[in-house]
Design a protein around this motif. Structure first.
Motif: not given
Length: 151
Positions: A7, A9-11, A13-14, A111-112, A115, A119, A129, A133
């Motif tokens: 979670k 890492e994904v956040l 990245d965004l 990217a979105y 994600a 994930s 998210i 998006q």
């Protein structure tokens, strides 16, 4: 079940994508001439949009106890460098600036999408998210429409 590390890492990245978007639109404003005040205002709105999304994402990362990313992505740096090179050849051409911005919007959408698809996030995080998006898609479409309307 949501993995806290994934979670975060994904956040993060965004967060980086939104940092890229902010930096990209700041650069785009610099490329505009005085006749393009309408685009400058639009780009400032998009910068604020990404700042707001970044704050929402930071809040989610803080809940995990993980570190918050402060930088931009490698691809974002490449995008901005490409825009710098292109500016040398095209100056402040409105269509060229819009085309560069559309490329940045395409990257944000990708990217979105990744994600969301790759994930296993909690429903509330996923909803956040997806909401971001959808809003960014409207911004993308606005930039594309403006680019397409240029002769």
């Amino acid at each position: 079940m949501e993995n806290t590390k994934v979670k975060a890492e994904v956040l993060n990245d965004l967060i980086e994508i939104n940092n890229d978007r902010i930096a990209g639109y700041e650069r785009a404003i610099e490329e505009l001439d005085d006749a393009n005040t309408d685009l400058a205002a639009l780009f400032r709105d998009m910068i604020q949009e990404s700042r707001n999304y970044k704050m929402e994402l930071i809040s989610e990362v803080q809940k995990t106890g993980a570190e918050i990313e402060e930088g931009t992505t490698a691809s974002g740096k490449i995008y901005r460098a490409w825009m710098d090179v292109k500016a040398m050849f095209t100056g402040s051409d409105r269509k060229a600036v819009l085309a560069s911005c559309e490329g940045g919007e395409d990257a944000a959408q990708k990217a979105y999408k990744m994600a969301i698809e790759e994930s296993e996030l909690a429903p509330d995080t996923l909803a956040l998210i997806q909401k971001q998006q959808a809003s960014l898609k409207l911004s993308h479409d606005k930039i594309k429409a403006l680019r397409d309307s240029e002769v």
